[in-house]
Scaffold this motif. Sequence first.
Motif, short mmCIF file in Angstrom:
data_model
loop_
_atom_site.label_atom_id
_atom_site.label_comp_id
_atom_site.label_asym_id
_atom_site.label_seq_id
_atom_site.Cartn_x
_atom_site.Cartn_y
_atom_site.Cartn_z
N PRO A 39 -6.18 -50.86 21.87
CA PRO A 39 -5.32 -51.94 20.28
C PRO A 39 -6.61 -52.87 20.58
O PRO A 39 -7.38 -53.25 21.34
N SER A 40 -6.52 -53.57 19.62
CA SER A 40 -7.09 -54.64 18.85
C SER A 40 -7.15 -55.37 19.58
O SER A 40 -4.97 -56.20 20.50
N GLY A 41 -7.68 -55.89 20.01
CA GLY A 41 -7.85 -57.45 21.40
C GLY A 41 -7.65 -57.22 22.23
O GLY A 41 -7.54 -58.24 23.10
N SER A 42 -8.01 -55.91 22.81
CA SER A 42 -8.33 -55.77 23.91
C SER A 42 -9.70 -55.70 25.02
O SER A 42 -9.57 -56.03 25.87
N GLY A 43 -10.40 -56.14 24.07
CA GLY A 43 -11.77 -56.76 24.58
C GLY A 43 -12.31 -56.10 24.90
O GLY A 43 -13.56 -55.71 25.89
N LYS A 44 -12.55 -54.74 23.94
CA LYS A 44 -13.38 -53.71 23.90
C LYS A 44 -14.65 -54.30 23.81
O LYS A 44 -15.92 -54.15 23.64
N SER A 45 -14.60 -55.52 22.89
CA SER A 45 -15.99 -55.73 22.03
C SER A 45 -17.01 -56.67 23.38
O SER A 45 -17.62 -57.01 23.45
N THR A 46 -16.27 -57.53 23.34
CA THR A 46 -16.07 -58.69 24.48
C THR A 46 -16.90 -57.88 25.65
O THR A 46 -17.97 -58.03 26.13
N LEU A 47 -16.27 -56.63 26.03
CA LEU A 47 -16.66 -55.99 27.12
C LEU A 47 -18.37 -55.06 26.68
O LEU A 47 -19.12 -55.59 27.43
N MET B 402 -23.73 -64.48 15.82
CA MET B 402 -23.74 -63.80 15.04
C MET B 402 -21.69 -63.34 14.34
O MET B 402 -21.54 -62.90 13.49
N ARG B 403 -21.43 -64.51 14.47
CA ARG B 403 -19.83 -64.20 14.24
C ARG B 403 -20.02 -65.50 13.30
O ARG B 403 -18.90 -65.56 11.96
N ALA B 404 -20.97 -66.20 12.17
CA ALA B 404 -21.08 -66.92 11.27
C ALA B 404 -20.88 -66.42 9.94
O ALA B 404 -21.44 -65.06 9.75
N1 ATP Z 1 -15.09 -66.51 20.69
C1 ATP Z 1 -13.83 -66.17 20.89
N2 ATP Z 1 -13.05 -67.24 21.29
C2 ATP Z 1 -12.03 -67.34 21.97
N3 ATP Z 1 -11.67 -66.39 22.30
C3 ATP Z 1 -12.38 -64.70 22.34
C4 ATP Z 1 -13.75 -64.69 20.79
N4 ATP Z 1 -13.80 -64.11 21.30
C5 ATP Z 1 -12.96 -62.65 21.62
N5 ATP Z 1 -11.90 -63.65 21.99
C6 ATP Z 1 -10.64 -63.32 22.11
O1 ATP Z 1 -10.85 -62.45 23.10
C7 ATP Z 1 -9.93 -61.43 22.89
C8 ATP Z 1 -10.65 -60.15 23.37
O2 ATP Z 1 -11.41 -59.85 21.98
P1 ATP Z 1 -12.22 -58.61 21.29
O3 ATP Z 1 -13.51 -59.16 19.94
O4 ATP Z 1 -12.84 -58.48 22.68
O5 ATP Z 1 -11.25 -57.77 21.07
P2 ATP Z 1 -11.82 -55.99 20.35
O6 ATP Z 1 -11.09 -55.17 21.19
O7 ATP Z 1 -12.99 -56.09 19.99
O8 ATP Z 1 -10.45 -55.79 19.11
P3 ATP Z 1 -10.78 -55.17 17.94
O9 ATP Z 1 -10.70 -54.17 17.94
O10 ATP Z 1 -10.17 -56.01 16.93
O11 ATP Z 1 -11.78 -55.79 17.28
C9 ATP Z 1 -9.31 -61.16 22.31
O12 ATP Z 1 -8.19 -61.91 22.24
C10 ATP Z 1 -9.54 -62.29 21.10
O13 ATP Z 1 -8.99 -63.62 20.41
#
Ligand code: ATP
Lengths: 225, 404
Positions: A39-47, B402-404
């Motif tokens: 789901p959105s916000g699960s951390g996919k992009s972060t990973l 990149m977030r800009a």
């Molecule tokens: N730069 C940041 N500062 C603070 N919190 C962040 C930052 N980047 C991500 N987060 C938080 O980390 C969590 C994971 O974010 P992420 O972008 O990895 O989600 P995602 O799975 O890619 O979501 P989506 O499907 O919406 O892209 C979220 O709760 C988000 O709010």
Amino acid sequence: MIRTTDLRKVYQMGDVQVKALDGIDLTIDKGEFVGIMGPSGSGKSTLLHMLGLLDQPTDGQIWLDGVAVNKLTDYEKTMFRLYKLGYVFQDYALVPELTVSENVSLPAMLRLDRNEEEIARSTTEILERIGIADRCCHLQKELSGGQQQRVAIARAIVNKPDILFADEPCANLDTENSRMVLGLFREINDEMNQTIVMVSHEEWHKEYFHRIIKLRDGKIIDYGK
Amino acid sequence: MGKKELKVSLFLAWRSLKRGSRSSALLTILIIGMCFTNMIFLPALFSGIGQGITKQIVDYEIGNVLVSPQSGNQYVTDLDATLDLINGMPGVERATPHFSKGATLKYRQRILGASIRAIRPTDEKYISPLYSKIIAGSYLGEGDTGEIIIGKTVAGDSSVREEDEFQASLGGVRVGDSVTIEYGNGFTRDYRVKGIYETGWNSADSTGYVTWTDMEQVEGKTLDKADYITVKVKPGYSEKFVKDMLQSYGVSPRVQTTADLLSKGMGRVLQSFAIINMVSLIVSIIITTIVLFIVITIKTINSRKQIGIMKAIGVDKEVIMHNYGFQVIILAVFGILLGAAITSILAVYMTYNPIVTPEWSATLYLTPMDLLMNSLILFAAAIVAGYVPAYQVSREDIQTAMRA
Ligand SMILES: Nc1ncnc2c1ncn2[C@@H]1O[C@H](COP(=O)(O)OP(=O)(O)OP(=O)(O)O)[C@@H](O)[C@H]1O
Ligand SMILES: [Mg+2]
């Protein structure tokens, strides 16, 4: 090819701590086409950013091709990205002042192991391969979304990276173009044994992946094996 | 930073300028060009004025070396012996005396006060180009009496009404006309105007010249004294050398070179010129620096996301920094070339159309060294202005960018 142990990323938002990644242990082998879903916000992009050396984990280890990449300096990481990794982003991310073939050549131009002839040849090859050779001298603004994403893919794979990362590459595309992109990934994965890690949240993408890693709240809930 | 990286930086910079906003690039070049012009124009004009004034003072007032009366005396006395002595000295081309007398000039209904200078026409030719500035009639001949040459300002123009005149004149005297002159000692004589000259040097143009012989008749005796003696130095000798010679021969303790005189009178003027030049230089540099800083900052801010992406795909931050650096360098080079072209055209134009006022006339005095120095200064300012924002943006981390 990819291995992490207890990977963590904590964002500090004022007083609140957001655990974007909460102890990820995973292994991805060479030649795998892995989908990361959740789901959105699960951390996919972060990973994906951690694995692609675009951001620094708070804790934990990452090995890419046997290299403990956390220990690399900033410059070494840049070189690692240039020589070993490829990226496709959701919004194409082309350089607007460069033509299609210049965009594709850009990463190759910086590599010491490529001369101009090789760059020109591999660029033409890759553009033909993905079917936009006739657009080679156009600028980004003269291309459709699907064409732009194809250029971005060409740029990502022109250097024959060890790992290709893609963060929702189809999010801005219609079904037809999405299928084209996924088909292309499938092809290069089949033909060149290219390791691909792709983030997606479309259920129907599943059919293209070898394996799906599911995330929720920064934790892996399904390894797909 | 290898050759390959620099090449890519240059490639990116060139593409960005060529395919980016044309108007913004052209405007930036124009601003740099204008700053360059501004930097160089005033100083060049002032040194043109300075040079012009200096030349006229040398030509019409003091020659190279001026011998003034001993202190307490109104005149240089024992003139003939003194002249012989000076003319015999090494390094002296020619020495000639000037003697002025206040007078009232009358022509038709007009009356004008002026000072009449007595000269030795042949010797004067060595010192002053006056003889070549005759615009009507002819120059004085040795031994002429009852004949005068007058400046254009004195002669005036019959088409200008008296109340409209900038400087009082005799209202349109022509060669051959008769002018009545009454000297301070009461001596009055009708002169035939032999010639009218225009030197561009106001104090010469608002006077009249008669021969030494004529002045002796006015004085009623041989004139063995002068207000001062002007000395022309032979080529290859310095003014200082001649001055020292004159003093060691005991001619007069009051001997001054052009440089001595200029450092007193003109020195003050030149000093204020130097201050104005410095201000205009600093202002130009500051404007250029700020403009380039803003242009590059806007460019980098607009492309933060793109910079993040380039870094993500493995483009080193140095490459990105030099990309913007090269853009500034290219803009600065074109701007400076434009500025150099503008100032050169102005310099050529002003050679043919000098700015003329009653006090001085000026051309642009511009040396290649001036152009080079100003180019380097502006170039250095441009590099600082460009590299500061380029450095900052290239260090930003990938995620933030990149977030800009
Ligand atoms: N730069 C940041 N500062 C603070 N919190 C962040 C930052 N980047 C991500 N987060 C938080 O980390 C969590 C994971 O974010 P992420 O972008 O990895 O989600 P995602 O799975 O890619 O979501 P989506 O499907 O919406 O892209 C979220 O709760 C988000 O709010
Ligand atoms: Mg995401």
